[in-house]
Design an enzyme around this catalytic site. Sequence first.
Site, PDB file in Angstrom:
ATOM      1  NE  ARG A 160     178.840 -12.799 -67.015  1.00 50.86           N
ATOM      2  CZ  ARG A 160     178.779 -13.625 -68.059  1.00 50.86           C
ATOM      3  NH1 ARG A 160     179.145 -14.907 -67.905  1.00 50.86           N
ATOM      4  NH2 ARG A 160     178.378 -13.208 -69.241  1.00 50.86           N
ATOM      5  CE  LYS A 183     173.842 -11.642 -67.055  1.00 53.86           C
ATOM      6  NZ  LYS A 183     174.323 -10.270 -67.312  1.00 53.86           N
ATOM      7  CG  HIS A 251     182.567  -7.054 -64.278  1.00 57.03           C
ATOM      8  ND1 HIS A 251     182.189  -8.381 -64.345  1.00 57.03           N
ATOM      9  CD2 HIS A 251     182.123  -6.479 -65.429  1.00 57.03           C
ATOM     10  CE1 HIS A 251     181.535  -8.590 -65.478  1.00 57.03           C
ATOM     11  NE2 HIS A 251     181.485  -7.465 -66.151  1.00 57.03           N
ATOM     12  NE  ARG A 254     182.635 -10.946 -68.066  1.00 62.41           N
ATOM     13  CZ  ARG A 254     182.326 -12.027 -68.793  1.00 62.41           C
ATOM     14  NH1 ARG A 254     183.053 -13.110 -68.692  1.00 62.41           N
ATOM     15  NH2 ARG A 254     181.310 -12.002 -69.635  1.00 62.41           N
ATOM     16  CG  HIS A 277     179.677 -11.134 -74.150  1.00 63.47           C
ATOM     17  ND1 HIS A 277     180.618 -10.226 -74.577  1.00 63.47           N
ATOM     18  CD2 HIS A 277     179.555 -10.936 -72.810  1.00 63.47           C
ATOM     19  CE1 HIS A 277     181.047  -9.521 -73.544  1.00 63.47           C
ATOM     20  NE2 HIS A 277     180.412  -9.930 -72.469  1.00 63.47           N
ATOM     21  CE1 TYR A 286     185.769  -5.408 -72.613  1.00 58.17           C
ATOM     22  CE2 TYR A 286     184.287  -6.877 -73.789  1.00 58.17           C
ATOM     23  CZ  TYR A 286     184.771  -6.368 -72.606  1.00 58.17           C
ATOM     24  OH  TYR A 286     184.266  -6.793 -71.410  1.00 58.17           O
TER      25      TYR A 286
END
Length: 305
Positions: A160, A183, A251, A254, A277, A286
């Site tokens: 990110r 994150k 982004h 990514r 994630h 995806y």
Amino acid sequence: MTIRPPLSQAFDNWLGWLRHEKKASPHTIEAYERDVRDFLEFISGYIGGIVELEDLENLRLADFRAYLAQRRQGGLTASSLRRVLSSIRSFYKRQERDGYLHNPYLKTLRSPRSGARLPRPLNAADTRELLQKATTATEPLWVRHRDTAVLTLLYGCGLRIGEALSLNFDDRPVSHTLTLIGKGNKERMVPVLPVVIEAVEAYVCECPFPLDSKSPLFIGRQGRRLNARAIQLKMQNLRRNMNLPETATPHALRHSFATHLLAGGSDLRSIQELLGHASLSSTQRYTDLDVEKLLEVYDSSHPKS
């Protein structure tokens, strides 16, 4: 109910809580602060006076809905409205925890819904060309190397933008792996390609500012930690020069990282770990993207379509 402090003090305490206890990222804190300031400004106009905690406690469901409706009319998407609501709830949660106010209506307010949007990555050829054009732009040499290093990190490691720009000099990739805090304050390790190390070292060699162990890795022109806005503007200029869609953002690199790995045969669990994630459902988007592209090819080429 304990004695209520001034709203400004409660606001500062909340920001400190986000920063030190919740360990929220600088990007999250900036967005939350902006959202709540905007909300308080709206309420001030709504009630026709200075807002205090007691006023926030007395708000009803219709008041919160009026604010969200105003933001929607201003062009905010459903996903942005959900973040705004999350910001307000965070502020209220802290005040309730401290015993300063209690408002049951906010908890019953449903978040705005929208259809799940698929990621919009660049294809491999456009990604290679974009990184090449970043190197040959018209800015000073060190700025070109800096921007190329950031963009190469986003694509080469799936970072990110906040993760890349939060790196300090000692955190820079110098081996085949990179460990970072992402994150949710989660630590993860990502593999590093030689081209990523080369791009970062090229920037380090040209950077006119002193870099030591505790200094930011990526420096802006004023000598401070590079702001994400500089990279966003760089991508904006690159996509205009290349005639790319508006979805070609930092982004998107990514997204490109994940999509190209999936197309190359990587499994979803591995990609989930690399992206950081928390849930596999985030990574499964995806797969949906691959199905969407397959259907596009089918519609355009099948004789019976």
